[in-house]
Design a protein around this motif. Sequence first.
Motif: not given
Length: 220
Positions: A53-72, A145-154
């Motif tokens: 979850r921490r990696m997910d939050l960190e990846a989504r806070s980065l620029q799109p060029s870095q985000k796609s590789a980390l999310l994969a 998981l639903e709470t986590e998705e909500l937190g990521v969206s926020i």
Amino acid sequence: MSDIFDGYERQYCELSTNLSRKCATLSALSGEQKKQKLSELNAGLDEAESLIRRMDLEARSLQPSQKSALLAKLREYKSDLNNLKKDVKKSAASSDYISSRDELLEAGLANSGTASADQRQRLLMSTDRINQTGDRIKDSKRVMLETEELGVSILQDLHQQRQTLLHATDTLHGVDDNLGKSKKILKNMANRMGRNKFIMGGLIALLLVVIAVVLYFKLR
């Protein structure tokens, strides 16, 4: 890449390797040793899920060029974690089955009459309780998981709002600079107008003096 993401990634890889080794030894244990090892595995799985979850939050806070590789890469870790959970569940179920079978065999040897029926009844009740507990755990995980998705969206919304505020701040700074320049221009224009008025007043006074002198000499 993000140093924070790399740190979480190293912790997850070490934890995943450790959990795999513990899971391989679970089926050979029984009694209190099995319960302790299973408790350690569940705690490790919770920690691994928290790292993801921490990696997910960190990846989504980065620029799109870095985000796609980390999310994969993160999708691979999520798949690895799901496989670990399945392995732990299979090992625990196999161990429970062996323990239950041994208990039934021992009870049958001691008393082949009504004791076997009691053992089956207790086994069924235990199975029902286990199933109910599993259902509650699944519901808790679903809510989590639903709470986590909500937190990521926020967090994504807050990031977008932050970018908007930064853009608005830059615009206000630009407007402030333009206002300062306009103020300087108006001040210079006012100074020129003052000088021009002073010069015009001097010229008018000079003309009046000249006219007065001319009239004086003509009258004489």
